[in-house]
Every structure is written in C-alpha cells, then in structure tokens.
Design a protein around this motif. Structure first.
Motif, short mmCIF file in Angstrom:
data_model
loop_
_atom_site.label_atom_id
_atom_site.label_comp_id
_atom_site.label_asym_id
_atom_site.label_seq_id
_atom_site.Cartn_x
_atom_site.Cartn_y
_atom_site.Cartn_z
N PRO A 42 -53.01 -49.68 17.24
CA PRO A 42 -52.87 -50.41 18.51
C PRO A 42 -53.29 -49.51 19.67
CG PRO A 42 -50.72 -49.71 17.71
CD PRO A 42 -51.70 -49.40 16.62
N GLU A 43 -53.53 -50.13 20.82
CA GLU A 43 -54.06 -49.41 21.99
C GLU A 43 -53.14 -48.28 22.45
OE1 GLU A 43 -55.89 -50.51 26.40
OE2 GLU A 43 -55.08 -52.06 25.10
N LYS A 44 -51.83 -48.49 22.37
CA LYS A 44 -50.91 -47.46 22.85
C LYS A 44 -51.02 -46.19 22.00
CE LYS A 44 -46.84 -49.22 20.29
NZ LYS A 44 -46.74 -48.06 19.38
N ASP A 45 -51.22 -46.34 20.69
CA ASP A 45 -51.39 -45.17 19.83
C ASP A 45 -52.72 -44.47 20.09
OD1 ASP A 45 -48.95 -45.54 18.67
OD2 ASP A 45 -49.69 -46.51 16.86
N VAL A 46 -53.76 -45.26 20.34
CA VAL A 46 -55.07 -44.68 20.64
C VAL A 46 -55.01 -43.87 21.93
CG1 VAL A 46 -57.48 -45.20 21.23
CG2 VAL A 46 -56.34 -46.46 19.38
N GLU A 47 -54.37 -44.43 22.96
CA GLU A 47 -54.25 -43.73 24.24
C GLU A 47 -53.46 -42.43 24.08
OE1 GLU A 47 -55.78 -44.39 27.07
OE2 GLU A 47 -56.79 -45.96 25.91
N PHE A 48 -52.42 -42.47 23.27
CA PHE A 48 -51.63 -41.27 23.01
C PHE A 48 -52.49 -40.19 22.35
CE2 PHE A 48 -49.42 -38.98 19.57
CZ PHE A 48 -48.61 -38.14 20.32
N GLU A 63 -40.82 -38.47 16.77
CA GLU A 63 -41.29 -38.06 15.45
C GLU A 63 -42.45 -38.92 14.96
OE1 GLU A 63 -40.71 -35.47 13.50
OE2 GLU A 63 -39.54 -34.68 15.16
N ASP A 64 -42.43 -40.21 15.30
CA ASP A 64 -43.53 -41.09 14.88
C ASP A 64 -44.84 -40.67 15.55
OD1 ASP A 64 -41.90 -42.60 13.26
OD2 ASP A 64 -41.47 -44.10 14.81
N GLN A 65 -44.78 -40.31 16.82
CA GLN A 65 -45.98 -39.87 17.53
C GLN A 65 -46.48 -38.53 16.99
OE1 GLN A 65 -44.76 -39.99 21.69
NE2 GLN A 65 -45.91 -41.90 21.99
N ARG A 66 -45.54 -37.63 16.70
CA ARG A 66 -45.93 -36.32 16.17
C ARG A 66 -46.60 -36.48 14.80
NH1 ARG A 66 -43.96 -32.01 18.97
NH2 ARG A 66 -44.45 -30.64 17.22
N ASN A 67 -46.04 -37.36 13.98
CA ASN A 67 -46.61 -37.56 12.65
C ASN A 67 -47.98 -38.24 12.73
OD1 ASN A 67 -46.04 -37.02 9.84
ND2 ASN A 67 -46.03 -39.25 9.54
N LEU A 68 -48.14 -39.17 13.69
CA LEU A 68 -49.43 -39.82 13.90
C LEU A 68 -50.47 -38.79 14.31
CD1 LEU A 68 -51.26 -42.31 14.22
CD2 LEU A 68 -50.36 -42.55 16.55
N TRP A 69 -50.12 -37.90 15.24
CA TRP A 69 -51.06 -36.87 15.68
C TRP A 69 -51.46 -35.98 14.50
CZ3 TRP A 69 -51.81 -31.69 15.76
CH2 TRP A 69 -52.79 -31.19 16.63
N ASN A 70 -50.46 -35.57 13.70
CA ASN A 70 -50.76 -34.73 12.53
C ASN A 70 -51.63 -35.45 11.51
OD1 ASN A 70 -49.41 -32.27 13.16
ND2 ASN A 70 -47.44 -33.25 12.79
N ARG A 71 -51.42 -36.73 11.40
CA ARG A 71 -52.20 -37.52 10.44
C ARG A 71 -53.68 -37.56 10.84
NH1 ARG A 71 -51.61 -44.03 9.93
NH2 ARG A 71 -53.15 -44.37 8.31
#
Length: 457
Positions: A42-48, A63-71
């Motif tokens: 989604p757009e919010k994750d892309v912007e992050f 933690e969800d954002q940190r794991n997304l970035w690591n992924r």
C-alpha cells in the motif's frame, strides 16, 4: 565490461489506486530491466520505504515497519508466515549479481531469482494468495492467466459467502479450511448455481471445464503454500486420495466433412457474416491456427513469395515444452483470396495483417481486443449455423479441431498433424481429435470380416 547494478523500484502502473508493485531495477550495459518480485504494498508502506531508503533510523520503533524495511533494504528479516529468517530482496539480488560476475546476463539473473520471486509472498489465506498471483500475472503481462485466476477467486468468494462461511464485507478463507470434502462441495455448487449472468446477479450452472480451470488455480497456490511449509503435506487436499481435479473439455469439437463443406460454401450479402466465415475458414485452412495468433499475424511472418507463414504460438511462447516452437503453414489459394479480401493496408513488414489490433495498443488492450474479436466471430458463426440448419457448435475453437480431425480421417500421420498444430506432444494432439465419420468407421470395421462376407453399403 561494466558490472551490473540493482535497486528497488516501486511501480504504480497497471495497479489499483493506492498500491505499488515492488520490482528490482537492474542496469547492465546501458540497459534496464524490471524484475517483478510478486510483492504489492500500500502507499503508506511505499512512502515509509522511500523516506528511509538510505538507512533505518533508530527512532523507528514500530516492529512491522522495521521488519518491512529489513525485508526490502536490509540483509535479513523474519518471515512471520514460515517462522524463518530470510534474506532481503536487495541482498539476494546483489548476491546473484556477485555470483554471476563477468558471466552476468539478464536471463541468468532472472533464472537465479525465479524460485525466490515466482508467485511472490506465500499467504495463509487462499483469497490473498490468489490475489497475489493475479498481481504477478498482470506485471508479467500474462493477461489471460490473470483473468482466469481473478475469475477463480470471485467464484470462491461467491461460494463461501453463499454458504455463510465468511462475511461479504471482508471475505476470508484460511487454507486450513480447504479439505477434500470442501472442494467436492465447491464443485457441486459450481455445477448447480456457481456462475452468474451478465448482470452478476442471476445464478446459473457452469461447465465442468470451468471447474477444472478454477480448481487448478487453487491447486497452484496450495502447492506453493505446501512448498513453503505453510500447510503440512498430510493436509494437502488435492490428488492421490484427495480431491480429483476434473479433466474438463473432453467432448470432441470436430465437424463432419459435410458440415464443413456447407460452411465453406456459405454466401450472404451481410459483410459481417462473410467476414466471420472467412476468418473461420482462415483458421481451418491454416493448420487450425488459434484466433489469438490470427490477430497477431504480421507481414513479417510471411515468406517473400507469400507461400508460407511462420510464427510462434502466443499461447505457448513462454512455456518450457514449446518455447520457440515454430509453426509453418503452407498457404492454399483459398487463404490468399481471404487475405486479399480482408487484409489491412500494408505500410511495413511489422504491420498486422488484419486490423483487429494495432501496434499502438498496450498488451492488455490487445488481449481484450482479441477476446472481443473471438466473441464477434462466434456470434456471426452461430447465425450462419442457424441459417444452414447446423446443430453443432461452429465456434473458432471448432475450426482448429476440425482441421486436425479432417486430416486424421484422411489417414494423415499423427506426427504431421501434431507438428502442424504446433504441439510438442502427440498426447496433446490426440486430445484434439474427434471421432471418425460413420462411413469411415464402417470401412475400418469391415477389416474384421473375412472374404466375401464383408458388408457392402
């Protein structure tokens, strides 16, 4: 030689509003290729991710954002679906480039990452897994397969909502709910009231072929979940002693020679009708060429003396078994006459022979236009059948089957028929072949009777 480089690219094209497809942008020898990963955000994750592209700030506590970035950008991340630690998208891509080194090519790079990215992230919910496949096929411009998976998903939503197994607002179907009995009940539902009319409201039965197409989609995503250990092998509901996917499309479609003759001799003042008849005849005379390939024929497919057509079937151009398999058609005089009547103006060798599609269209637009053309031809052919008193189907699909079976009835060797159709397997060709005509059957059966006792008709 310059080394290849890779970065992450968020692609909004052909995606729903507010979503982006995550791709790898690979540069090599001044060329760029986009490699789909099967992941949609989604757009919010892309912007992050864009905001934190350089590095992950310690201020990010989510933690969800940190794991997304690591992924995406990191080295390793925790996959909560499988419970395993995995390598990130960018890290895996960089390793592949390093391993290939001076032997780098886009083809080898794609092959190395194929197992990682084909199908994208495995979901525990069947509907989400089907949606991921729909997105993947859209990215790869495989729009026919995208359409089948999308329809399969909608059919399953109709079933589970009609049966009260989930809410209509936010339907869900955990894979653990899918058992052999569940799929048998789904099949029965589809064969009684699983389809819809053009309004999408009235219910109607569907054919067993449709059930076969859809359950193959379910089997595909369940198999991927099995390989990723999302579901245990003991719970896999399809095959062996589980649900048996219907064979589908078994009735033979070929027409008798007398019916074919009626169609080929048909004449009518209505130009739309004659155009449809000619396109049907073009398929029949030209090795049963599929209508998608008729629409995509270019003048470059013709030999200089206009005696042959050579092309690779659009349906199988990317399949492992038939990739690059060239079909060669020897042109009969009747085919040349059809081309003279209906060919579009020729400006260059890359122009399409007929004006069903244009070079300016996107691949999605071409796919839609091909379907529309087939529907229009089938509609006119149904009117022709009614006028001629023909009770059999006379669709574009029948033209291909009739070509194959007519040759078989003329004692043409099966390998020649198979080659003409563009098949790599004789078993595939045999599925196309209809029954022998009564007169020919009697002649063959007569061989069982000795001497003067043979039947004379």
């Amino acid at each position: 030689m310059k080394k290849a480089s890779v970065s992450v690219f968020f692609d909004k094209r052909r995606m729903k509003d507010g979503q982006s497809s995550v791709k790898l942008s690979v540069y090599f020898n001044d060329q760029q290729k986009l490699v789909p990963t099967g992941i949609v955000l989604p757009e919010k994750d892309v912007e992050f991710l864009k905001k934190n592209k350089i590095g992950l700030s310690g201020k990010i506590r989510n933690e969800d954002q940190r794991n997304l970035w690591n992924r995406v950008y990191g080295q390793y991340y925790f996959d909560d679906v499988t419970g395993k630690v995995k390598e990130s998208l960018l890290f895996r891509a960089q390793k592949a480039i390093s391993d290939l080194d001076v032997n780098f090519s886009f083809e080898e790079f794609n092959q190395m990452l194929l197992n990682d990215f084909a199908g994208g992230e495995i979901q525990t919910d069947l509907l989400k897994a089907l949606d991921a496949r729909v997105n993947q096929f859209a990215e790869e411009e495989k729009y026919n397969r995208e359409g089948i998976y999308r329809s399969a998903r909608q059919s399953m939503i109709r079933y589970i909502t009609d049966e009260g197994l989930t809410s209509k607002v936010n339907p869900k179907l955990p894979m653990k709910m899918i058992t052999t009995d569940f799929l048998n009940r789904y099949e029965k539902y589809m064969l009684t009231r699983g389809g819809t009319d053009k309004t999408g409201k009235a219910r109607r039965p569907v054919k067993m072929t449709t059930v076969a197409y859809y359950t193959k989609c379910f089997s595909d995503v369940l198999q991927r979940a099995l390989e990723d250990k999302v579901i245990p092998e003991t719970n896999f509901p399809i095959g062996k002693r589980g649900y048996k996917i219907p064979k589908g499309r078994k009735p033979k479609k070929a027409l008798d020679s007398a019916v074919i003759s009626k169609i080929l001799r048909f004449d009518h003042p209505n130009q739309d009708r004659m155009h449809a008849r000619d396109m049907w005849a073009f398929s029949y005379y030209c090795n049963g060429i599929n209508f998608a390939d008729i629409c995509r024929l270019r003048w470059s497919n013709f030999s200089k003396d206009l005696t042959r057509i050579s092309f690779v079937r659009n349906k199988t151009k990317d399949t492992k078994e038939e990739k690059g398999l060239t079909v060669v058609i020897r042109l009969l005089p009747q085919v040349k006459q059809i081309i003279e009547r209906w060919a579009a103006p020729k400006n260059s060798a890359t122009d399409y022979v007929f004006d069903f599609i244009s070079v300016e269209m996107t691949e999605r637009e071409k796919t839609y236009q091909v379907r529309k053309t087939i529907n229009q031809v089938n509609y006119q052919m149904a009117l022709i059948a009614k006028e001629l008193g023909i009770e059999s189907d006379v669709t574009t699909y029948v033209a291909r089957h009739s070509f194959a079976t007519t040759l078989l009835r003329s004692d043409v060797p099966l390998p020649f028929i198979s080659q003409s159709l563009g098949h790599s397997s004789l078993s595939t060709t045999q599925d196309y072949l209809g029954a022998f005509e009564d007169e020919q059957t009697q002649r063959y059966m007569n061989a069982l009777i000795p001497g003067d006792d043979k039947i004379i008709d």
